[in-house]
Write a protein that holds these residues in place. Structure first.
Motif, PDB file in Angstrom:
ATOM      1  N   ASN A 108     -29.813  21.350  43.054  1.00 31.36           N
ATOM      2  CA  ASN A 108     -31.097  21.799  43.582  1.00 31.36           C
ATOM      3  C   ASN A 108     -31.170  21.729  45.095  1.00 31.36           C
ATOM      4  OD1 ASN A 108     -32.984  22.658  41.331  1.00 31.36           O
ATOM      5  ND2 ASN A 108     -31.992  20.839  40.508  1.00 31.36           N
ATOM      6  N   ALA A 109     -30.380  20.882  45.711  1.00 29.43           N
ATOM      7  CA  ALA A 109     -30.320  20.866  47.179  1.00 29.43           C
ATOM      8  C   ALA A 109     -29.748  22.183  47.687  1.00 29.43           C
ATOM      9  CB  ALA A 109     -29.476  19.691  47.665  1.00 29.43           C
ATOM     10  N   VAL A 110     -28.645  22.620  47.090  1.00 25.94           N
ATOM     11  CA  VAL A 110     -28.022  23.887  47.500  1.00 25.94           C
ATOM     12  C   VAL A 110     -28.957  25.051  47.194  1.00 25.94           C
ATOM     13  CG1 VAL A 110     -26.094  25.461  47.051  1.00 25.94           C
ATOM     14  CG2 VAL A 110     -25.678  22.996  47.240  1.00 25.94           C
ATOM     15  N   THR A 111     -29.498  25.089  45.992  1.00 29.18           N
ATOM     16  CA  THR A 111     -30.387  26.179  45.601  1.00 29.18           C
ATOM     17  C   THR A 111     -31.639  26.204  46.470  1.00 29.18           C
ATOM     18  OG1 THR A 111     -29.553  26.043  43.339  1.00 29.18           O
ATOM     19  CG2 THR A 111     -31.615  27.238  43.667  1.00 29.18           C
ATOM     20  N   PHE A 112     -32.182  25.035  46.806  1.00 28.32           N
ATOM     21  CA  PHE A 112     -33.380  24.977  47.635  1.00 28.32           C
ATOM     22  C   PHE A 112     -33.128  25.564  49.026  1.00 28.32           C
ATOM     23  CE2 PHE A 112     -36.149  22.732  50.686  1.00 28.32           C
ATOM     24  CZ  PHE A 112     -37.362  23.223  50.248  1.00 28.32           C
ATOM     25  N   ILE A 113     -31.983  25.293  49.592  1.00 24.48           N
ATOM     26  CA  ILE A 113     -31.656  25.843  50.917  1.00 24.48           C
ATOM     27  C   ILE A 113     -31.662  27.368  50.870  1.00 24.48           C
ATOM     28  CG2 ILE A 113     -29.808  26.091  52.634  1.00 24.48           C
ATOM     29  CD1 ILE A 113     -29.105  23.114  51.956  1.00 24.48           C
ATOM     30  N   PRO A 118     -24.390  34.664  44.693  1.00 25.64           N
ATOM     31  CA  PRO A 118     -24.106  36.043  45.116  1.00 25.64           C
ATOM     32  C   PRO A 118     -25.359  36.841  45.476  1.00 25.64           C
ATOM     33  CG  PRO A 118     -22.776  35.495  43.215  1.00 25.64           C
ATOM     34  CD  PRO A 118     -23.756  34.362  43.403  1.00 25.64           C
ATOM     35  N   GLN A 119     -26.399  36.727  44.661  1.00 23.21           N
ATOM     36  CA  GLN A 119     -27.637  37.447  44.963  1.00 23.21           C
ATOM     37  C   GLN A 119     -28.297  36.883  46.215  1.00 23.21           C
ATOM     38  OE1 GLN A 119     -28.719  40.222  43.168  1.00 23.21           O
ATOM     39  NE2 GLN A 119     -29.926  40.445  45.018  1.00 23.21           N
ATOM     40  N   ALA A 120     -28.264  35.568  46.364  1.00 29.13           N
ATOM     41  CA  ALA A 120     -28.851  34.941  47.550  1.00 29.13           C
ATOM     42  C   ALA A 120     -28.128  35.384  48.816  1.00 29.13           C
ATOM     43  CB  ALA A 120     -28.807  33.418  47.417  1.00 29.13           C
ATOM     44  N   THR A 139     -25.813  27.041  39.946  1.00 25.76           N
ATOM     45  CA  THR A 139     -25.882  27.258  41.394  1.00 25.76           C
ATOM     46  C   THR A 139     -24.978  28.396  41.818  1.00 25.76           C
ATOM     47  OG1 THR A 139     -26.428  24.938  41.742  1.00 25.76           O
ATOM     48  CG2 THR A 139     -25.612  26.149  43.650  1.00 25.76           C
ATOM     49  N   ILE A 140     -23.771  28.433  41.304  1.00 30.17           N
ATOM     50  CA  ILE A 140     -22.824  29.514  41.633  1.00 30.17           C
ATOM     51  C   ILE A 140     -23.371  30.862  41.176  1.00 30.17           C
ATOM     52  CG2 ILE A 140     -20.582  30.464  40.924  1.00 30.17           C
ATOM     53  CD1 ILE A 140     -20.426  28.515  43.262  1.00 30.17           C
TER      54      ILE A 140
END
Length: 84
Positions: A66-71, A21-23, A16-17
């Protein structure tokens, strides 16, 4: 806490980390030119499915990551469609 949970949380944190940065850069600049719409739509759907799987199987490292990544992935996907 079990060793498998610790490993799961470390893996979730790392992946996730590494994505953030790219997100964050994409969200700040709204530049999605180099992103494939099809790939990002599939990626976002896959992330949502992993989130659902994590919740249904009570795998909290999977669900949390996946919650963080999905957001973030959803936000970028919306930007890709909106700022095409």
């Amino acid at each position: 806490m079990k060793l498998t949970d610790i490993i799961g949380y470390l893996a979730a944190f790392g992946t996730t980390i590494s994505f953030l940065p790219q997100a964050v850069k994409t969200i700040q600049t709204k530049n999605t030119e180099g992103i494939s719409l099809a790939m990002y739509a599939i990626f976002t759907l896959g992330t949502l499915l992993w989130l659902i799987y994590g919740i249904m199987s009570a795998s909290w490292p999977v669900a949390a990551a996946n919650a963080v990544t999905f957001i973030f992935a959803s936000t970028i996907l919306i930007y890709k469609v909106r700022y095409k």
